[in-house]
Design a protein around this motif. Sequence first.
Motif, mmCIF file in Angstrom:
data_model
loop_
_atom_site.group_PDB
_atom_site.id
_atom_site.type_symbol
_atom_site.label_atom_id
_atom_site.label_comp_id
_atom_site.label_asym_id
_atom_site.label_seq_id
_atom_site.Cartn_x
_atom_site.Cartn_y
_atom_site.Cartn_z
ATOM 1 N N ALA A 192 0.901 -1.050 0.136
ATOM 2 C CA ALA A 192 0.245 -0.274 -0.021
ATOM 3 C C ALA A 192 1.058 1.293 -0.195
ATOM 4 N N SER A 193 2.288 1.057 0.086
ATOM 5 C CA SER A 193 2.657 2.520 -0.134
ATOM 6 C C SER A 193 3.717 2.006 -1.348
ATOM 7 N N PHE A 194 5.213 2.569 -0.923
ATOM 8 C CA PHE A 194 6.632 2.066 -1.782
ATOM 9 C C PHE A 194 5.943 1.382 -2.815
ATOM 10 N N ALA A 195 6.023 0.297 -2.806
ATOM 11 C CA ALA A 195 5.951 -0.973 -3.303
ATOM 12 C C ALA A 195 4.869 -0.856 -4.907
ATOM 13 N N THR A 196 4.159 -0.615 -4.328
ATOM 14 C CA THR A 196 3.508 -0.596 -5.963
ATOM 15 C C THR A 196 3.421 1.596 -5.878
ATOM 16 N N LEU A 197 4.942 1.763 -6.324
ATOM 17 C CA LEU A 197 4.633 3.169 -6.400
ATOM 18 C C LEU A 197 5.862 3.559 -7.569
ATOM 19 N N GLY A 198 6.175 2.245 -8.201
ATOM 20 C CA GLY A 198 7.153 2.523 -9.445
ATOM 21 C C GLY A 198 6.441 3.200 -10.889
ATOM 22 N N ASP A 199 7.549 3.198 -10.875
ATOM 23 C CA ASP A 199 7.261 3.808 -13.022
ATOM 24 C C ASP A 199 7.163 2.261 -13.823
ATOM 25 N N ILE A 200 7.844 1.212 -13.570
ATOM 26 C CA ILE A 200 8.076 -0.224 -13.817
ATOM 27 C C ILE A 200 7.924 -0.680 -12.774
ATOM 28 N N THR A 201 6.670 -1.616 -12.707
ATOM 29 C CA THR A 201 6.549 -2.549 -11.691
ATOM 30 C C THR A 201 6.719 -4.254 -12.571
ATOM 31 N N LEU A 202 8.272 -4.930 -11.850
ATOM 32 C CA LEU A 202 8.213 -6.318 -12.564
ATOM 33 C C LEU A 202 7.553 -7.214 -11.452
ATOM 34 N N ALA A 203 7.121 -8.504 -11.690
ATOM 35 C CA ALA A 203 6.597 -9.523 -10.240
ATOM 36 C C ALA A 203 8.353 -11.025 -10.721
ATOM 37 N N GLU A 204 8.438 -10.930 -9.923
ATOM 38 C CA GLU A 204 8.815 -12.867 -10.299
ATOM 39 C C GLU A 204 7.718 -14.049 -9.750
ATOM 40 N N PRO A 205 7.783 -14.957 -11.126
ATOM 41 C CA PRO A 205 6.858 -15.702 -10.979
ATOM 42 C C PRO A 205 6.724 -16.611 -9.728
ATOM 43 N N GLY A 206 4.692 -16.753 -9.555
ATOM 44 C CA GLY A 206 4.304 -17.104 -8.383
ATOM 45 C C GLY A 206 4.111 -16.441 -7.281
ATOM 46 N N ALA A 207 4.299 -14.774 -7.069
ATOM 47 C CA ALA A 207 4.291 -14.117 -6.221
ATOM 48 C C ALA A 207 3.185 -14.069 -5.577
ATOM 49 N N LEU A 208 3.068 -14.036 -4.238
ATOM 50 C CA LEU A 208 1.836 -13.207 -4.010
ATOM 51 C C LEU A 208 2.511 -11.773 -3.401
ATOM 52 N N ILE A 209 0.923 -10.696 -4.274
ATOM 53 C CA ILE A 209 1.037 -9.620 -4.486
ATOM 54 C C ILE A 209 -0.602 -8.968 -3.718
ATOM 55 N N GLY A 210 -0.651 -8.390 -2.767
ATOM 56 C CA GLY A 210 -1.325 -7.660 -1.940
ATOM 57 C C GLY A 210 -1.509 -7.215 -1.514
ATOM 58 N N PHE A 211 -2.828 -6.380 -0.616
ATOM 59 C CA PHE A 211 -2.828 -6.154 0.866
ATOM 60 C C PHE A 211 -2.720 -7.083 1.842
ATOM 61 N N ALA A 212 -4.374 -7.053 1.688
ATOM 62 C CA ALA A 212 -4.534 -8.550 2.292
ATOM 63 C C ALA A 212 -4.612 -9.495 1.587
ATOM 64 N N GLY A 213 -4.759 -10.646 2.107
ATOM 65 C CA GLY A 213 -4.154 -11.871 1.603
ATOM 66 C C GLY A 213 -5.504 -13.060 1.363
ATOM 67 N N PRO A 214 -5.543 -13.852 0.583
ATOM 68 C CA PRO A 214 -6.854 -13.730 -0.228
ATOM 69 C C PRO A 214 -7.723 -14.851 0.701
#
Length: 271
Positions: A192-214
Amino acid sequence: MTEEYIDTDPFEMCKGCHRRSRRSQWESHYYVCPVCGKYKNVSAGYRFSLIFDNKSFKVINRGITSDDPLNFPGYKEKLRSVKERTHLNETAVAAVGKISGVKTVAVVLDSRFFMGSMSQAAGERITRAIEAADKHKLPLVIFSASGGARMQEGMFSLWQMAKTADAVEEFSRNGGLYISVLTHPTTGGVTASFATLGDITLAEPGALIGFAGPRVIEQTIGKKLPKGFQRAEYLYQHGFVDAIVERSELKKTLTKLLMLHGCKVTGGTPW
């Protein structure tokens, strides 16, 4: 007389498929399971060695360490234990080095230290790294992996969301290039802060990404979520991340992005 236990087992087990592979195979596969392809969490030092030229980098802001601002029961003892086990004194590790000749500031949240949770010290280290990149007109790369705010520090932890986000905003306003790399898991206040403020956003395969968990979301809304919800592949399909990058291809990808954005190759040492 006590005997010191020495781990002589040349195999490691995957937490995904529960198959055992030789450590040499894990190493040659960038710590991705040779059997099922599940990504293993790696240390900050290893990530730096993958992206920086000749595995050469200088750690900065290491003197900023966690304390116990709320006198939370048992927190000092847990900090001491984690520091001894990981040889770190905080989850956020910042360094400066060169990526294919381009001087760059990089930050890694090392999930071995309180699951990469955001503390007052971690937020300060991240903020100062962003400010260093801004001051010296350098590109910034941040690898996020976090369970969210560190509950033992309460509001001192939550304040870091605004502080880091403000530092990113100032950096961007001054023309800085920020590449965010989301690794497993990236959740809570970090998302909810710096991680999703990039000019470019990359991710590793299979990574769980979100605020609250599923599981929390399903319990809250009373509905079953789509298959793969909050995984990197699902988020890529829905435009939340720009690309999914294999760990083995990360330096090559970062190099292309830096060159495309006009970052200059410099001579001499990176610090």
